[in-house]
Design an enzyme around this catalytic site. Structure first.
Site, PDB file in Angstrom:
ATOM      1  CG  HIS A  12      -1.880   1.147   1.236  1.00 22.20           C
ATOM      2  ND1 HIS A  12      -3.229   0.973   1.509  1.00 22.20           N
ATOM      3  CD2 HIS A  12      -1.738   2.474   1.006  1.00 22.20           C
ATOM      4  CE1 HIS A  12      -3.850   2.139   1.434  1.00 22.20           C
ATOM      5  NE2 HIS A  12      -2.955   3.076   1.137  1.00 22.20           N
ATOM      6  CG  HIS A  14      -0.747   7.113  -1.097  1.00 20.79           C
ATOM      7  ND1 HIS A  14      -1.954   7.286  -1.729  1.00 20.79           N
ATOM      8  CD2 HIS A  14      -1.023   6.422   0.042  1.00 20.79           C
ATOM      9  CE1 HIS A  14      -2.922   6.739  -1.010  1.00 20.79           C
ATOM     10  NE2 HIS A  14      -2.388   6.206   0.084  1.00 20.79           N
ATOM     11  NE  ARG A  16       0.777  12.006  -2.272  1.00 20.57           N
ATOM     12  CZ  ARG A  16      -0.237  11.520  -1.590  1.00 20.57           C
ATOM     13  NH1 ARG A  16      -1.208  10.840  -2.195  1.00 20.57           N
ATOM     14  NH2 ARG A  16      -0.309  11.696  -0.297  1.00 20.57           N
ATOM     15  CG  ASN A  40      -4.950   8.670  -3.448  1.00 19.06           C
ATOM     16  OD1 ASN A  40      -3.908   8.106  -3.761  1.00 19.06           O
ATOM     17  ND2 ASN A  40      -5.109   9.261  -2.269  1.00 19.06           N
ATOM     18  CE  LYS A  98      -7.756   2.255  -0.783  1.00 17.21           C
ATOM     19  NZ  LYS A  98      -6.662   3.158  -0.464  1.00 17.21           N
ATOM     20  CG  HIS A 135     -10.039   4.805   3.076  1.00 15.69           C
ATOM     21  ND1 HIS A 135      -8.818   5.428   3.249  1.00 15.69           N
ATOM     22  CD2 HIS A 135     -10.824   5.273   4.077  1.00 15.69           C
ATOM     23  CE1 HIS A 135      -8.880   6.240   4.283  1.00 15.69           C
ATOM     24  NE2 HIS A 135     -10.087   6.170   4.801  1.00 15.69           N
ATOM     25  CG  HIS A 173      -5.167   2.405   5.706  1.00 20.34           C
ATOM     26  ND1 HIS A 173      -6.528   2.383   5.924  1.00 20.34           N
ATOM     27  CD2 HIS A 173      -4.989   3.073   4.546  1.00 20.34           C
ATOM     28  CE1 HIS A 173      -7.129   3.008   4.942  1.00 20.34           C
ATOM     29  NE2 HIS A 173      -6.232   3.435   4.082  1.00 20.34           N
ATOM     30  CG  LEU A 218      -7.950  10.782   7.372  1.00 14.34           C
ATOM     31  CD1 LEU A 218      -8.727  11.547   6.320  1.00 14.34           C
ATOM     32  CD2 LEU A 218      -8.788  10.646   8.653  1.00 14.34           C
ATOM     33  CG  ASP A 246      -1.694   4.788   3.880  1.00 17.14           C
ATOM     34  OD1 ASP A 246      -1.728   5.150   2.694  1.00 17.14           O
ATOM     35  OD2 ASP A 246      -2.510   5.177   4.738  1.00 17.14           O
ATOM     36  CG  HIS A 250       0.043  15.224   1.749  1.00 14.09           C
ATOM     37  ND1 HIS A 250      -0.821  15.464   0.712  1.00 14.09           N
ATOM     38  CD2 HIS A 250      -0.421  14.129   2.379  1.00 14.09           C
ATOM     39  CE1 HIS A 250      -1.773  14.545   0.710  1.00 14.09           C
ATOM     40  NE2 HIS A 250      -1.558  13.712   1.718  1.00 14.09           N
TER      41      HIS A 250
HETATM   42  O1  DOR Z   1      -3.570   9.510   5.470  1.00 16.62           O
HETATM   43  C1  DOR Z   1      -3.914   9.218   4.341  1.00 16.62           C
HETATM   44  N1  DOR Z   1      -3.304   9.719   3.254  1.00 16.62           N
HETATM   45  N2  DOR Z   1      -4.936   8.386   4.189  1.00 16.62           N
HETATM   46  C2  DOR Z   1      -5.464   8.134   2.981  1.00 16.62           C
HETATM   47  O2  DOR Z   1      -6.394   7.387   2.903  1.00 16.62           O
HETATM   48  C3  DOR Z   1      -4.945   8.804   1.771  1.00 16.62           C
HETATM   49  C4  DOR Z   1      -3.569   9.217   1.952  1.00 16.62           C
HETATM   50  C5  DOR Z   1      -3.099  10.189   0.916  1.00 16.62           C
HETATM   51  O3  DOR Z   1      -3.305   9.939  -0.282  1.00 16.62           O
HETATM   52  O4  DOR Z   1      -2.499  11.204   1.273  1.00 16.62           O
HETATM   53 ZN    ZN Z   2      -3.380   5.061   1.456  1.00 18.36          ZN
END
Ligand code: DOR
Ligand code: ZN
Length: 345
Positions: A12, A14, A16, A40, A98, A135, A173, A218, A246, A250
Site C-alpha cells: 500500500h 502513494h 504521487r 488517488n 481501490k 479504505h 491500514h 486517515l 501507506d 504531502h
Molecule cells: O492519510 C492518508 N493519506 N490516508 C489516505 O487514505 C490517503 C492518503 C493520501 O493519499 O495522502
Molecule cells: Zn493510502
C-alpha cells in the site's frame, strides 16, 4: 546485530506524480521489490490506459540499476463497469481496485457514493480474482472520527462480503481492535494491511506537546488499546495480516496549514520502522513473513528472489527532504532516532 530477510514488498503505497514522484521513489526502490501503487491522483486513475501511463511515468523515474516493479491499481467509481475490470485484468499491469468511499480521504471526491452502483464491477472482480482494496471508514459526518472504521465494517463490509462470498478483499491500514477481530474471523480471501504509524503510535502522538500535523493520517491514530491489538495482529504470524506502509507524501506547506492534508511519509524507513516495532514486541523472527511472504501468496504472485539486510544501528532521519521543485517533505521520525538501518544506505 544484523537481520537478513527476503526482499520485501510494500502492499500500500502513494507515490504521487511529477516532482514528488521523482523525489520519493528511490526510498521505496531501495527497500522494496514491488509496491501496490494507489490510484488517488488528481484526476484519479480510473482506467487501464491511465494506469498504464502512470506506470510508465514511474518506470521513467526509477533510479539507475533498480529493478522495482510497480503494481498498478484502478480507482473505483460509481461508473466503473465490468468491462473496465476485464480490461484491467487482461492488461497484466493492474493488480487490484481501490475503493474510496466518496469524501473519506485525500482525492476521494470521485470515489464511490453507493456500492450498489458498483455491483457489476465487483462481480467481475470476484470472477477474475482481482482483489478489492478498501479504505474502510464510514463517511457519515455524524459518526465520531474514532468510530468510523468500526461503523464501516458493520454497515458496509459485513453485507458486502455476504453478497460477494468469494471476492478477494484487503481492508487497508487497519487501526482498531474491531478491524483485527473482523479480519481474523473472516473467511479465506480477506486480509488487512498494517502501517508503521498505527503500530508505533497512539492518538496521543497527535497532540504531544502541541498539534502534530505530521502524525495526522486517515484512518486517524487510535487509542492505546487499539494500537496494541493491531501490533499483536502484525506480529502474530497470521498470514492475513501483512505490510503496507501507506506512505503518503504531502509537502510541508500542505501539512502545516489551517486545513492540513492526511498522510504520514514513511518510505524513507519503510522496513526499518517495522523492524523496530517487531523487535520491541519480541518477534523480530516474524518480520520476514509479514513483509515478504504472506502477500505474494495472497495475490497469487511469485515470491521475490534476493535479500535485504538491516543492522541494529540507530540513525536519525533529516528534518525534511527537498523535492525537485523545492518543496520540503517532512518524514516520519524527522529529527528522532530509528533503531534499525538499511545496510548500504
Ligand atoms: O492519510 C492518508 N493519506 N490516508 C489516505 O487514505 C490517503 C492518503 C493520501 O493519499 O495522502
Ligand atoms: Zn493510502
Amino acid at each position: 546485530m544484523r537481520l537478513t530477510i527476503s526482499r520485501p514488498d510494500d502492499w500500500h503505497l502513494h507515490l504521487r506524480d511529477g516532482p514528488m514522484l521523482s523525489g520519493v521513489l528511490a526510498h521505496t526502490t531501495a527497500r522494496f521489490a514491488r509496491a501496490i501503487v494507489m490510484p488517488n491522483l488528481a484526476p484519479p486513475v480510473t482506467t487501464t490506459a491511465a494506469a498504464v501511463a502512470y506506470r510508465g511515468r514511474i518506470l521513467a523515474c526509477l533510479p539507475d540499476g533498480s529493478d522495482f516493479e510497480p503494481l498498478m491499481t484502478l480507482y473505483l467509481t460509481d461508473s466503473t463497469s465490468a468491462e473496465d475490470i476485464a480490461e484491467a485484468s487482461a492488461s497484466g499491469k493492474v493488480f487490484a481496485v481501490k475503493l474510496y468511499p466518496a469524501g473519506a480521504t485525500t482525492h476521494s471526491d470521485q470515489g464511490v457514493t453507493s456500492l450498489e452502483k458498483c455491483f457489476p464491477a465487483l462481480e467481475a472482480m470476484q470472477r477474475l480474482r482481482m482483489p478489492l482494496l478498501v479504505h474502510g471508514e464510514s463517511t457519515d459526518p455524524v459518526v465520531d472520527i474514532f468510530d468510523r472504521e468500526k461503523r464501516f465494517i458493520e454497515e458496509t463490509l459485513v453485507p458486502l462480503l455476504q453478497r460477494f462470498d468469494e471476492l478477494k478483499l484487503v481492508l487497508e491500514h487497519i487501526t482498531t481492535a474491531d478491524a483485527v477481530d473482523f479480519v481474523r474471523d473472516a473467511r479465506a480471501g480477506v486480509a488487512a494491511t498494517i502501517t508503521p504509524q498505527h503500530i508505533l503510535l497512539n492518538r496521543n502522538a497527535l497532540f504531544a506537546g502541541g498539534l502534530r500535523p505530521h502524525h495526522f493520517c486517515l484512518p486517524v491514530l487510535k487509542a492505546e488499546r487499539h494500537r496494541e491489538a493491531v501490533l499483536e495482529a502484525a506480529v502474530s504470524g497470521e498470514p492475513e495480516f501483512f505490510l503496507g506502509t501507506d506512505s503518503a507524501p504531502h509537502s510541508r506547506g500542505r501539512k502545516e496549514s489551517d486545513c492540513g492534508c492526511a498522510g504520514v511519509y514513511s518510505a524513507h524507513a519503510g522496513i526499518e520502522l517495522y523492524a523496530e516495532a517487531f523487535e520491541e514486541a519480541g518477534h523480530l523472527d516474524r518480520l520476514e513473513n509479514f513483509a515478504s511472504h504472506f502477500v505474494p501468496d495472497f495475490y497469487g504472485l511469485p515470491r521475490n528472489s534476493g535479500t535485504l539486510t538491516l543492522t541494529r544501528s540507530p540513525w536519525t532521519p533529516p528534518a525534511s527532504y527537498k523535492m525537485p521543485d523545492g518543496e520540503e517533505l517532512v518524514p516520519f521520525r524527522s529529527g528522532e532516532s530509528i533503531n534499525w538501518r538499511l545496510e548500504g544506505a
